[in-house]
Scaffold this motif. Structure first.
Motif, PDB file in Angstrom:
ATOM      1  N   PRO A  66      -0.294   2.169   4.744  1.00 45.17           N
ATOM      2  CA  PRO A  66      -0.300   3.103   5.896  1.00 45.17           C
ATOM      3  C   PRO A  66      -0.508   2.323   7.103  1.00 45.17           C
TER       4      PRO A  66
ATOM      5  N   VAL B 127       1.368  -0.957  15.361  1.00 46.66           N
ATOM      6  CA  VAL B 127       0.499  -2.346  15.726  1.00 46.66           C
ATOM      7  C   VAL B 127      -0.094  -2.762  14.306  1.00 46.66           C
TER       8      VAL B 127
ATOM      9  N   GLN C 108      -2.303  -5.262  12.083  1.00 48.79           N
ATOM     10  CA  GLN C 108      -3.422  -6.468  11.945  1.00 48.79           C
ATOM     11  C   GLN C 108      -3.161  -7.126  10.770  1.00 48.79           C
TER      12      GLN C 108
ATOM     13  N   THR D 161       0.474  -7.069   5.098  1.00 46.11           N
ATOM     14  CA  THR D 161       0.034  -7.135   6.674  1.00 46.11           C
ATOM     15  C   THR D 161       1.029  -8.306   6.913  1.00 46.11           C
TER      16      THR D 161
HETATM   17  C1  LIG Z   1      -4.164   6.433   7.888  1.00 47.66           C
HETATM   18  C2  LIG Z   1      -4.208   4.877   7.970  1.00 47.66           C
HETATM   19  C3  LIG Z   1      -3.853   4.202   9.247  1.00 47.66           C
HETATM   20  C4  LIG Z   1      -3.782   2.876   9.201  1.00 47.66           C
HETATM   21  N1  LIG Z   1      -3.288   2.231  10.516  1.00 47.66           N
HETATM   22  C5  LIG Z   1      -3.553   1.100  10.742  1.00 47.66           C
HETATM   23  C6  LIG Z   1      -2.548   0.628  11.999  1.00 47.66           C
HETATM   24  O1  LIG Z   1      -2.233   1.042  12.647  1.00 47.66           O
HETATM   25  N2  LIG Z   1      -2.344  -0.882  11.833  1.00 47.66           N
HETATM   26  C7  LIG Z   1      -2.991  -1.846  10.975  1.00 47.66           C
HETATM   27  O2  LIG Z   1      -3.169  -3.135  10.968  1.00 47.66           O
HETATM   28  N3  LIG Z   1      -3.706  -1.227   9.881  1.00 47.66           N
HETATM   29  C8  LIG Z   1      -3.621  -0.039   9.592  1.00 47.66           C
HETATM   30  N4  LIG Z   1      -4.481   0.596   8.494  1.00 47.66           N
HETATM   31  C9  LIG Z   1      -4.959  -0.105   7.414  1.00 47.66           C
HETATM   32  C10 LIG Z   1      -3.833  -1.146   6.599  1.00 47.66           C
HETATM   33  O3  LIG Z   1      -3.076   0.031   5.834  1.00 47.66           O
HETATM   34  C11 LIG Z   1      -4.336  -2.075   5.612  1.00 47.66           C
HETATM   35  O4  LIG Z   1      -4.776  -2.886   6.485  1.00 47.66           O
HETATM   36  C12 LIG Z   1      -3.197  -2.568   4.810  1.00 47.66           C
HETATM   37  O5  LIG Z   1      -2.902  -1.648   3.876  1.00 47.66           O
HETATM   38  C13 LIG Z   1      -3.632  -3.833   4.155  1.00 47.66           C
HETATM   39  O6  LIG Z   1      -2.715  -4.310   3.288  1.00 47.66           O
HETATM   40  P1  LIG Z   1      -2.417  -5.918   2.885  1.00 47.66           P
HETATM   41  O7  LIG Z   1      -1.583  -5.899   1.702  1.00 47.66           O
HETATM   42  O8  LIG Z   1      -2.106  -6.743   3.924  1.00 47.66           O
HETATM   43  O9  LIG Z   1      -4.041  -6.292   2.517  1.00 47.66           O
HETATM   44  P2  LIG Z   1      -4.791  -6.059   1.282  1.00 47.66           P
HETATM   45  O10 LIG Z   1      -4.631  -7.507   0.689  1.00 47.66           O
HETATM   46  O11 LIG Z   1      -4.203  -4.999   0.629  1.00 47.66           O
HETATM   47  O12 LIG Z   1      -6.282  -6.153   1.919  1.00 47.66           O
HETATM   48  C14 LIG Z   1      -6.934  -6.986   2.666  1.00 47.66           C
HETATM   49  C15 LIG Z   1      -8.108  -6.461   3.379  1.00 47.66           C
HETATM   50  O13 LIG Z   1      -7.957  -5.341   3.946  1.00 47.66           O
HETATM   51  C16 LIG Z   1      -8.606  -4.387   3.521  1.00 47.66           C
HETATM   52  N5  LIG Z   1      -7.701  -3.138   3.123  1.00 47.66           N
HETATM   53  C17 LIG Z   1      -6.973  -2.834   2.272  1.00 47.66           C
HETATM   54  N6  LIG Z   1      -6.373  -1.685   2.529  1.00 47.66           N
HETATM   55  C18 LIG Z   1      -6.819  -1.187   3.681  1.00 47.66           C
HETATM   56  C19 LIG Z   1      -6.780   0.056   4.551  1.00 47.66           C
HETATM   57  N7  LIG Z   1      -5.959   1.115   3.943  1.00 47.66           N
HETATM   58  N8  LIG Z   1      -7.474   0.182   5.286  1.00 47.66           N
HETATM   59  C20 LIG Z   1      -8.473  -0.874   5.842  1.00 47.66           C
HETATM   60  N9  LIG Z   1      -8.677  -1.934   5.268  1.00 47.66           N
HETATM   61  C21 LIG Z   1      -8.057  -2.086   4.259  1.00 47.66           C
HETATM   62  C22 LIG Z   1      -9.143  -4.743   2.034  1.00 47.66           C
HETATM   63  O14 LIG Z   1     -10.358  -4.121   1.749  1.00 47.66           O
HETATM   64  C23 LIG Z   1      -9.132  -6.286   2.219  1.00 47.66           C
HETATM   65  O15 LIG Z   1     -10.343  -6.531   2.519  1.00 47.66           O
HETATM   66  C24 LIG Z   1      -4.409   2.084   8.409  1.00 47.66           C
HETATM   67  C25 LIG Z   1      -4.746   2.680   7.094  1.00 47.66           C
HETATM   68  C26 LIG Z   1      -4.726   3.999   7.058  1.00 47.66           C
HETATM   69  C27 LIG Z   1      -5.188   4.690   5.745  1.00 47.66           C
END
Ligand SMILES: Cc1cc2nc3c(=O)[nH]c(=O)nc-3n(C[C@H](O)[C@H](O)[C@H](O)COP(=O)(O)OP(=O)(O)OC[C@H]3O[C@@H](n4cnc5c(N)ncnc54)[C@H](O)[C@@H]3O)c2cc1C
Ligand SMILES: Cc1cc2nc3c(=O)[nH]c(=O)nc-3n(C[C@H](O)[C@H](O)[C@H](O)COP(=O)(O)OP(=O)(O)OC[C@H]3O[C@@H](n4cnc5c(N)ncnc54)[C@H](O)[C@@H]3O)c2cc1C
Ligand code: SF4
Ligand code: SF4
Ligand code: FES
Lengths: 465, 280
Positions: free
Chosen positions: B46, B62, B64, B70
């Protein structure tokens, strides 16, 4: 003199030790001689009651006749005319409660293997070379199908055959509904579903994934801005129920939908090459006894669980899964705990460690006519487990009805339909499948899609007359 | 497939994209999000709709970089396509009118507040954004937010820009009367620990607060229940009932614990991605 009849020809299956380690299909399918032999068992009855057991009334006797004559081309035509998803239904219909239950052979010798033969003929059909010509719609009217589960697929196919422009909108990134995200590869390979979808595309049906009607496009806009003349809602009953017992939000507790979606839609079994993870520990308890529970517990085995168990508050007699899946699960080593009701998920540091249950006994029948399970005082005990998967049912998803004020539902969430059982409270918006009935079966959904297509055609024809 | 029209690097780990998504841009409302998948076999993640332009059919996101998905997304360039994008998901928050509305953003959260704060300012509210980062170089969209909000309060852990300290410390000062003054309503978007700290701060002062929860999600349509959070003792699905919830009712302990469910797997996925890269 009664003729000596053989028993139902068994389906060749892969060895339980082998198959319980991977996601390849369990059933191997009949070979030609199996099929001929089995089709010969059919008596071609004067009163083929088998057809009464089939929600879409496949003309089973004619079909058997064609198979026995070795005319697979004709057999597949008979089949496909009545049931556009035959390759799928041959695999997943609960035949023992439908066509095969009614068959005259059932009592004395065991039923004719109607499902296995439907599968055989469909697999034959899929092996034939394709012409990749795409049909062109010849009518002006456009129809939108919302949701690509079996009801939507069948409705789309029937309307395309009638010449309509048909677009199927699907919320997920791949079409198929439960056939994609719910039922695992070892029962229904995705390649079969892909073939069915490719045949619909050749009929001229257009598939658009990643669109949620109600969110991405409002239902009204389909008509006012996009020029559709009718829409069919086949959005299913995907909203998982939870039990409301303590500990359900601990890490390691899944709804069966989440557990199976991670596996089937997101390929968690290929982690880390596929990036969606799933936590499967050594001991997994699945709560429930339907097809979904069997799929979840057998998937847990395949992902390495040493103890994969089904926990159900009623007895084996009240189990709702297809009998074949139950038998396969037993062969594969699934443990069954009947008359056992979970009352709490126990945890430590946020993670599941156990499932606290009570023993039950069967009392008087309840509203559903099934014996009511009654807890036995003082019988609490704990299963040590690493995962709990809840498979206690689903409800129609309220997303579309919430976003569409005019679309009326029952209090339990099912869409209201007219006396014909097809049109919703919104003019020229039809519905069918689990979204209307609540969680049911593939063939009932397919039948509803077909019926809705007929109604749409007759209503639109009347509109333009 | 969604085409990337513009890319802009906001910080070493944050990218802004403008993408061609006419249906989403037309339907979007401030506070909603999309779910994207970057490659076959990839995860669905998301991302908030940072901004949308219905006329041009464009939305802004955006990202991060925190893990495998990501990072993969951050590698995409103008002209590349994002494999799948679905939305807009979730419900826009219902922010009461009249009074001083303060958005508190950390991490990607300041970006996620952009169109929401603009809408509130356009509605005539008094708006302030309190944004935090470890250091100056990690702040995002401060100028853009400055144009939109009546006040921008910048906080850095090391004091390299603005207030030295956490957003909650600055928020507390405002509650105590420091200009631009006590908030009447607070919107928190950012890392879970930040939102929890904001909630603690405003609870003590009796200020209504909404938080945009970010649990793990898959489908985003209410089908899996993976995104469930406990709010006021009730189980809610953040993707359809949220993502905004009354922060004072949220069970943050549970939400934080659930968000750490796959920490080991996430590291494994990232390692797998790295080794695939080395081979290539
Ligand atoms: C409604 C919603 C809106 C979001 N909006 C944004 C946005 O606009 N921009 C943005 O950069 N990110 C946003 N996020 C967070 C983003 O979805 C997560 O950073 C992403 O899922 C991580 O995936 P990854 O495979 O890169 O990392 P992973 O390897 O899956 O995770 C790496 C790290 O990020 C953390 N993480 C994993 N999933 C999430 C999550 N859903 N939220 C927070 N931390 C997480 C984990 O705990 C871990 O420490 C949003 C999440 C939600 C639920
Ligand atoms: C794990 C499992 C195993 C099963 N096993 C069997 C079996 O062996 N035999 C059997 O007969 N039945 C079985 N069933 C039941 C059967 O699969 C369902 O009854 C059937 O799939 C219902 O079909 P449907 O067309 O109503 O909708 P579904 O198959 O539920 O599909 C609905 C689709 O609509 C999409 N959708 C929802 N809302 C929207 C929206 N607003 N916009 C766009 N798209 C939307 C969903 O993403 C989904 O893809 C099983 C079910 C499950 C969950
Ligand atoms: S569609 Fe299902 S119920 Fe009908 S004949 Fe075939 S297997 Fe039996
Ligand atoms: S009832 Fe059984 S034996 Fe008779 S026609 Fe049907 S399948 Fe054949
Ligand atoms: S993400 Fe699956 S229900 Fe919310």
């Amino acid at each position: 003199m009664p003729v000596k009849r053989a028993d139902k020809t068994p389906m060749p299956v892969r060895e339980p030790e082998m198959r319980a380690r991977d996601f390849e299909e369990v059933n191997e399918g009949y070979c030609f001689s199996h099929a001929m032999f089995e089709a010969e068992r059919c008596l071609r009855c004067q009163d083929p009651v088998c057809i009464d057991g089939c929600p879409v009334r496949v003309p089973i006797a004619d079909f058997m006749h064609a198979v026995a004559a070795g005319d697979m081309h004709k057999a597949s035509e008979i089949l496909r005319t009545a049931n556009p998803l035959a390759a799928i239904c041959g695999r997943v219909c609960p035949q023992e409660a439908q066509c095969e239950m009614k068959c005259h052979m059932t009592k004395r010798f065991g039923p004719v293997a109607i499902g296995h033969l439907e599968r055989y003929v469909s697999d034959w059909e899929m092996a034939q070379p394709l012409n990749d010509e795409v049909a062109k719609p010849w009518r002006d009217e456009k129809v939108a199908i919302i949701g690509s589960g079996p009801s939507g697929l069948v409705c789309a196919g029937e309307l395309a055959r009638l010449g309509y422009h048909v677009t199927v909108y699907e919320a997920l990134h791949a079409p198929g509904g439960v056939l994609r995200y719910g039922i695992p590869e070892f029962r229904l390979p995705n390649s079969i579903l892909d073939w069915e979808i490719a045949s619909l595309e050749r009929l001229g049906v257009e598939f658009v994934n990643n669109v949620i009607i109600g969110k991405t496009i409002k239902l009204d806009d389909l008509f006012s801005e996009m020029g559709y003349s009718a829409a069919f809602i086949g959005t299913g009953a995907g909203l998982p129920k939870f039990m409301g017992i303590p500990g359900e939000s601990l890490n390691g507790v899944y709804s069966a939908n989440e557990f199976l979606t991670r596996i089937n839609l997101m390929q968690a079994f290929e982690f880390p090459q596929a990036e969606t993870p799933l936590k499967v520990g050594g001991r997994v308890a699945v709560i429930g006894s339907g097809n979904t529970a069997m799929d979840a517990v057998r998937s847990a085995l395949r992902l390495g669980a040493e103890h994969a168990m089904v926990v159900y508050r009623r007895s084996e007699n009240e189990m709702t899964a297809r009998i074949e899946e139950y038998e396969h699960a037993i062969e594969e080593g699934v443990e069954f705990h009947w008359l056992t009701n979970p009352i709490e998920v126990l945890g430590e540091d946020g993670w599941v460690t156990g499932l606290k249950c009570m023993r039950m006994e069967l009392g008087e029948p309840d509203d559903s006519g099934r014996a009511r399970p009654v807890p036995i005082e003082g019988s609490e005990f704990v299963f040590p487990v690493d995962n709990v998967v809840l498979s206690i049912g689903t409800r129609p998803n309220p997303l579309l009805s919430r976003a569409t004020p005019g679309l009326k539902t029952h209090s339990w969430g099912g869409l209201l339909v007219d006396e014909r059982q097809v049109e919703t409270s919104v003019h020229r918006v039809y519905a069918g499948g689990d979204a209307v009935t609540g969680a049911a079966t593939v063939i009932l959904a397919a039948g509803a899609g077909k019926k809705a297509a007929e109604a749409i055609h007759s209503d639109l024809t009347a509109d333009t007359a | 497939m969604v085409k990337i029209l513009e890319k802009c690097q906001l910080t070493p780990i944050t990218k802004l994209y403008r993408v061609d998504a006419p249906l989403i841009a037309k339907a979007a409302r401030a506070g909603q999000f999309v779910i994207v998948r970057v490659r076959e076999g990839g995860e669905r993640i998301p991302l908030t709709i940072t901004d949308y332009d219905a006329e041009q059919g464009v939305i802004t996101i955006v990202v991060q970089e925190v893990g495998a998905t990501t990072r993969r997304l951050a590698e995409l360039e103008v002209g590349d396509h994002i494999l799948d994008m679905v939305g807009p998901l979730g419900e826009a928050p219902d922010i009461p009118s009249g009074g001083h509305i303060v958005g508190v953003g950390g991490g990607y959260g300041s970006a996620a507040l952009l169109c929401l704060m603009r809408e509130l300012s356009d509605r005539g509210e008094k708006t302030t954004i309190v944004m935090g980062a470890r250091e100056k170089d990690l702040l995002i969209l401060a100028d853009e937010l400055g144009e939109i909000c009546d006040h921008v309060e910048i906080c850095t852990d090391d004091g390299s820009a603005g207030f030295k300290g956490f957003v909650t410390e600055r928020l507390q000062e405002m509650i105590d009367g420091s200009p631009p003054g006590r908030p009447d309503y607070v919107i928190a978007i950012g890392p879970m620990p930040m939102m929890r700290a904001v909630e603690k701060t405003t609870a003590a002062a009796g200020i209504d607060t909404t938080a945009s929860l970010d649990p793990l999600m898959i489908d985003g349509t209410g089908m899996c229940g993976g995104c469930r959070v406990t709010v006021g003792g009730e189980v809610k699905f953040a993707c359809v009932d949220g993502p905004f919830f009354d922060a004072h009712e949220v069970d943050f302990d549970e939400a934080v614990s659930r968000s750490k469910m796959y920490v080991k797997e996430e590291q494994k996925a990232a390692a797998c991605q790295r080794s695939a890269r080395e081979v290539a």
